[in-house]
Design an enzyme around this catalytic site. Sequence first.
Site, PDB file in Angstrom:
ATOM      1  N   LYS A 144       7.178   0.534 -36.374  1.00 13.09           N
ATOM      2  CA  LYS A 144       8.086  -0.576 -36.654  1.00 13.09           C
ATOM      3  C   LYS A 144       8.379  -1.310 -35.350  1.00 13.09           C
ATOM      4  CE  LYS A 144      10.611   2.043 -40.176  1.00 13.09           C
ATOM      5  NZ  LYS A 144      11.880   2.718 -40.476  1.00 13.09           N
ATOM      6  N   GLU A 163       8.435   8.628 -48.193  1.00 12.58           N
ATOM      7  CA  GLU A 163       9.709   8.328 -47.524  1.00 12.58           C
ATOM      8  C   GLU A 163      10.486   9.616 -47.255  1.00 12.58           C
ATOM      9  OE1 GLU A 163      13.579   5.480 -48.146  1.00 12.58           O
ATOM     10  OE2 GLU A 163      12.651   6.362 -49.926  1.00 12.58           O
ATOM     11  N   HIS A 210      15.497   6.679 -41.279  1.00  9.55           N
ATOM     12  CA  HIS A 210      14.348   6.647 -42.172  1.00  9.55           C
ATOM     13  C   HIS A 210      13.021   6.807 -41.424  1.00  9.55           C
ATOM     14  CE1 HIS A 210      17.204   3.734 -44.377  1.00  9.55           C
ATOM     15  NE2 HIS A 210      17.405   4.953 -44.820  1.00  9.55           N
ATOM     16  N   ASN A 222      10.041  -7.212 -42.972  1.00 12.43           N
ATOM     17  CA  ASN A 222      11.229  -7.039 -43.797  1.00 12.43           C
ATOM     18  C   ASN A 222      12.442  -7.655 -43.118  1.00 12.43           C
ATOM     19  OD1 ASN A 222       9.601  -5.437 -45.494  1.00 12.43           O
ATOM     20  ND2 ASN A 222      10.050  -3.627 -44.270  1.00 12.43           N
ATOM     21  N   ASP A 232      21.486   7.466 -47.954  1.00 10.27           N
ATOM     22  CA  ASP A 232      21.462   7.812 -46.528  1.00 10.27           C
ATOM     23  C   ASP A 232      22.457   8.904 -46.184  1.00 10.27           C
ATOM     24  OD1 ASP A 232      19.432   6.022 -46.074  1.00 10.27           O
ATOM     25  OD2 ASP A 232      20.708   4.490 -45.166  1.00 10.27           O
ATOM     26  N   TYR A 255      12.239  -6.420 -39.424  1.00 14.68           N
ATOM     27  CA  TYR A 255      11.369  -5.268 -39.191  1.00 14.68           C
ATOM     28  C   TYR A 255       9.931  -5.724 -39.383  1.00 14.68           C
ATOM     29  CZ  TYR A 255      15.164  -1.982 -40.665  1.00 14.68           C
ATOM     30  OH  TYR A 255      16.304  -1.248 -40.827  1.00 14.68           O
ATOM     31  N   ARG A 298      22.556   2.219 -41.410  1.00 14.47           N
ATOM     32  CA  ARG A 298      21.361   2.347 -42.240  1.00 14.47           C
ATOM     33  C   ARG A 298      20.427   3.324 -41.533  1.00 14.47           C
ATOM     34  NH1 ARG A 298      20.104  -1.839 -46.271  1.00 14.47           N
ATOM     35  NH2 ARG A 298      21.752  -3.388 -46.235  1.00 14.47           N
ATOM     36  N   HIS A 320      14.297   6.347 -37.757  1.00 14.82           N
ATOM     37  CA  HIS A 320      14.900   5.104 -37.271  1.00 14.82           C
ATOM     38  C   HIS A 320      16.136   4.760 -38.089  1.00 14.82           C
ATOM     39  CE1 HIS A 320      15.476   0.703 -37.661  1.00 14.82           C
ATOM     40  NE2 HIS A 320      15.548   0.851 -36.357  1.00 14.82           N
TER      41      HIS A 320
END
Length: 174
Positions: A72, A143, A62, A48, A168, A132, A59, A119
């Site tokens: 990751k 998720e 997650h 990604n 978020d 990523y 961000r 993360h």
Amino acid sequence: MIFNETPLAGAYTVDVDKKADNRGFFARSFCAQEFAEIGIKPEVAQINLCYNGTKGTVRGMHYQVPPASETKLIRCTRGAIYDVIVDLRPNSPTYLKHFGVELTADNFRALYVPEMFGHGYQTLTPEAEIIYVVSEFYTPGCERGLRYNDPVLNIQWPLPVSLISDKDNSWDFL
């Protein structure tokens, strides 16, 4: 590649081992065999790309739960970020502890994030770009997230938060 384990067991910073000459350098940024040799899950399901135009953007935090928990490998390819991981493994001695590291286009460092680690990152420069490498496919039903400013975690972000998504900013506190 040069692997250095962080204070959170199973998480590593990964530095490139540069082979330099008058043209510049060559370095391997991923090798499934080298990852497997130290016990890191080397599978790749997705790669990604993320771009952030504004300095101070956050961000995260997650993660995905089983059956789609993911590892990751995070690398900043433009600008700079402060990357943070949180150990969410209930039986771990570092449960709910976090680790942060600066990843920049200039230091070529990456961060390996094990399964069941939250993360997130904050951009330290405008126009930051992040790659990523992810071991599992994005699975919306698996998720989860943590609040970036959860007082239990007490993450010290280096800059005031300039942008964060509504999603978020709405994760529950621990």
